[in-house]
Design a protein around this motif. Structure first.
Motif, PDB file in Angstrom:
ATOM      1  N   SER A 262       0.827  -1.195   0.000  1.00 42.41           N
ATOM      2  CA  SER A 262       0.000   0.000   0.000  1.00 42.41           C
ATOM      3  C   SER A 262       0.872   1.261   0.000  1.00 42.41           C
TER       4      SER A 262
ATOM      5  N   GLU B  69       1.446   2.853   3.425  1.00 38.89           N
ATOM      6  CA  GLU B  69       2.365   2.298   4.400  1.00 38.89           C
ATOM      7  C   GLU B  69       3.738   2.974   4.310  1.00 38.89           C
ATOM      8  N   LYS B  70       4.458   2.919   5.404  1.00 41.53           N
ATOM      9  CA  LYS B  70       5.791   3.530   5.449  1.00 41.53           C
ATOM     10  C   LYS B  70       6.737   2.861   4.461  1.00 41.53           C
TER      11      LYS B  70
END
Length: 676
Positions: A583, A586-587
């Protein structure tokens, strides 16, 4: 000299070979003269009294005990049918039917003895002194409700080609025409009753049952058929025990102990009431209750005097019985029967004395009963003889009598169409002739039932019906046999039972359908695993593995899902696998995009510098074409990591001139602006 002695010896032996009866035959219970006499054998008593057999002289006359009122009703139904036929002009006009009815005492020996008496006649007079050959006194025999005595009768009379028509012998073995070519019956074979019992058990969801049978032809053959069909239908039998009235008490105690230790709550009883009563007595003493009894027509509708005593054990019992019927005029006939002191017609005397506690003979020293007044009336009594609530077997006697009458009607070429209604006066009827006409007889009874025999001598398939009986306690504390449904063999499978569930009383205080299974059903998502050494009805439920499902109850195995599918949490359905991407929210996704874009930007910057200085010696020395190819490939390598990002969450908004604006789908609103 030797030749002379041999001739004298042969002459002497021939003179001694005169056919004589050893003793006079016993007189029948009921009899009436007629142009044609029909024989009858009924079990007016249930048990014979054991007599001494000294082997040095003729044994004592066998005597019987325990009056059977239901069989008296059946015998009187035969007499009623004969009287009805004699009063009709459309059947055997000008011909009078008579009867001779004997008692078999529900015993094989006495049944055969009665059959021989009907064949031989009551006296020892023969045609001549040189031969035992004489015409048969009856062209057919009706009766005998028990299978074992009937087998003895049919086997003994087979060589005489004498037809025997039974109203109650239902053993499936009697359908074998090679063994019993002259046997007919108006009751369906136990093969069909066994099928009905299996379907009844399966209908209520019982797959784990116990079995009790009488150790005779009726019980053994009936239970054998039940077990065979039950195995095909997935019904398991936990135990199968045989009982018989002459067995020692230890045998019955063993059976009671097996029942107490069993886990099944349903008992199939293919027994006669005489055998069952002994077992019930032992269960009553040990207070063994809580079992759902399933019975056959031999006892499920038997109004025995001790039935109320055992209702605690048998409450809610259900079973099959021969379909009931209505015979016009029969009730009045039964209630107007009176005893007679005429020899060979005294069958009612013993019943009369038992019912009214009086003596029909003159007072003497051997009896203490008062003389009968003549005002006794049967209409005030309530017993199996006067009870017409279930006369299925009496109706079978009625049909058997009419089957013989119609066969005689066809054999004598009776003419009932013209005004001059006549029959052939040749009353010397050969049993083999009547046998052939019985095979093709087809008639309709007074209550509208069409009847004929099939190729096995059994009633036709479309008349093989049973009523379903339930034991219930009436308001006045008496046991009632309530009909709660019926079984119709001629209907399609699944529609053969017609049941009124609201009228059923079950065993137990909660009045619910009892549960009798070895193992509970396996729910969807599990599979059955057989328990080693136990029947197929006993199993464990094992959950399906990952990627497998079962979507039916009691599934024998689990099904593998297709490659792009997986099993859900309940393991009862295959669902499409989730396609997972990294995604952008996300980080790790942000870091990867940043590094990927940065790496691609640096590579493209180097490529741009190389392009601008492509004519310099250092670029040319490093093979510019190959350098550009490597830089282009390296750019693609940096950008390929972007394919692992779920870009579906980014929505394209607008493209104006040299600006592309993207809107990111997340909790807040996040825009990406790219300048071109």
């Amino acid at each position: 000299m030797f030749t002379f002695l041999l001739i004298v010896s042969l002459t002497t032996v021939r003179a001694e070979l005169v056919c004589r009866l050893w003793r006079r035959s016993e007189l029948p219970m009921f009899s009436k003269d007629g142009d044609i006499t029909i024989g009858g054998i009924f079990a007016f008593h249930d048990n014979p009294i054991d007599v001494n057999h000294p082997f040095k002289s003729l044994p004592e006359e066998t005597k019987c005990k325990i009056l059977n009122f239901r069989e008296l009703q059946n015998a009187q139904t035969m007499i009623f049918a004969i009287e009805e036929i004699n009063n009709r002009t459309d059947i055997l006009p000008g011909v009078t039917l008579g009867f001779k009815i004997y008692d078999s005492c529900r015993d094989v020996r006495l049944a055969i003895k009665s059959a021989m008496a009907l064949v031989s006649g009551p006296d020892g007079r023969l045609i001549n002194d040189d031969s035992c050959i004489k015409p048969l006194t009856v062209p057919a025999i009706i009766g005998q409700s028990s299978s074992s005595p009937l087998i003895g009768i049919a086997t003994s009379l087979g060589p005489f080609n004498l037809p025997v028509i039974s109203h109650g012998a239902s053993c499936a073995c009697l359908s074998n025409k090679k063994l019993f070519p002259t046997f007919f019956r108006t009751i369906p074979s136990d093969y069909y009753q066994s099928r009905v019992l299996v379907q009844l058990v399966k209908h209520f969801g019982w797959t784990w049952v116990g079995a009790i049978r009488s150790d005779n032809d009726y019980g053994n053959y009936g239970m054998s058929t039940f077990e065979e069909i039950a195995q095909q239908e997935g019904v398991c039998i936990e135990y199968s025990e045989a009982i018989y009235k002459s067995y020692p008490r230890e045998r019955y105690l063993k059976v009671v102990d097996i029942i107490k230790k069993s886990t099944s709550k349903v008992i199939i009883a293919f027994v006669s009431f005489n055998d069952l009563e002994i077992l019930l007595r032992e269960m009553f003493l040990q207070n063994v209750t809580g079992f759902q009894w399933i019975g056959t027509d031999s006892w499920i509708s038997a109004k025995n005097p001790s039935i109320l005593e055992y209702y605690k054990i048998m409450s809610g019992a259900i079973g099959t019985t021969v379909s009931n019927a209505f015979i016009p005029g029969l009730k009045n006939f039964l209630l107007n029967v009176r005893p007679s002191d005429t020899p060979a017609n005294t069958g009612m005397t013993e019943y009369w004395e038992f019912l009214f506690s009086c003596s029909t003979t003159k007072q003497n020293q051997t009896t203490r009963l008062p003389p009968c007044t003549g005002s006794e009336n049967l209409s005030g009594l309530d017993n199996q003889y006067t009870d017409l609530s279930n006369i299925g077997k009496a109706n079978n006697v009625y049909k058997a009598t009419y089957a013989v009458a119609y066969s005689l009607h066809n054999l004598l070429a009776c003419n009932t169409k013209d005004l001059n209604k006549t029959c052939s006066k040749n009353f010397k009827i050969e049993p083999l002739q009547l046998l052939q006409y019985l095979k093709t007889v087809n008639f309709t009874t007074g209550n509208g039932e069409n009847f004929y025999f099939d190729e096995n001598g059994d009633p036709a398939a479309r008349v093989k019906t049973y009523d379903l009986i339930n034991w219930q306690l009436s308001k006045d504390g008496m046991v009632e046999f309530v009909t709660f449904g019926a079984y119709y063999a001629f209907l399609s499978e699944g529609q053969q039972f017609v049941i009124n569930y609201d009228s059923i009383v079950w065993t137990g205080a909660d009045n619910k359908v009892p549960k009798s299974v070895c193992s509970d059903s396996c729910h969807p998502g599990t599979r059955k695993a057989a328990q080693k050494g136990r029947p197929i009805c006993c199993y464990d439920c094992i959950p399906c593995a990952e990627g497998e499902i079962s979507n039916t109850t009691d599934s024998p195995n689990c099904l593998m899902c297709y490659e792009e599918y997986k099993s859900n949490k309940q393991k009862d359905q295959c669902i499409l696998k989730d396609i997972e991407f990294l995604s952008f929210e996300e980080k790790m996704g942000i870091l990867m995009v940043t590094l990927s874009v940065l790496g691609a930007s640096l590579t493209m910057s180097v490529a741009l510098i190389f392009y601008m200085n492509r004519d310099t010696p250092i670029v040319k020395a490093n093979n510019s074409e190959l350098s550009f190819l490597l830089l282009f490939s390296l750019t693609l390598c940096f950008l390929c990591s972007l394919t692992f990002i779920d870009w579906t969450k980014i929505k394209w908004i607008v493209w104006k001139k040299n600006i592309i604006i993207y809107k990111l789908k997340r909790k807040g609103t996040f825009y990406i602006i790219i300048f071109l």
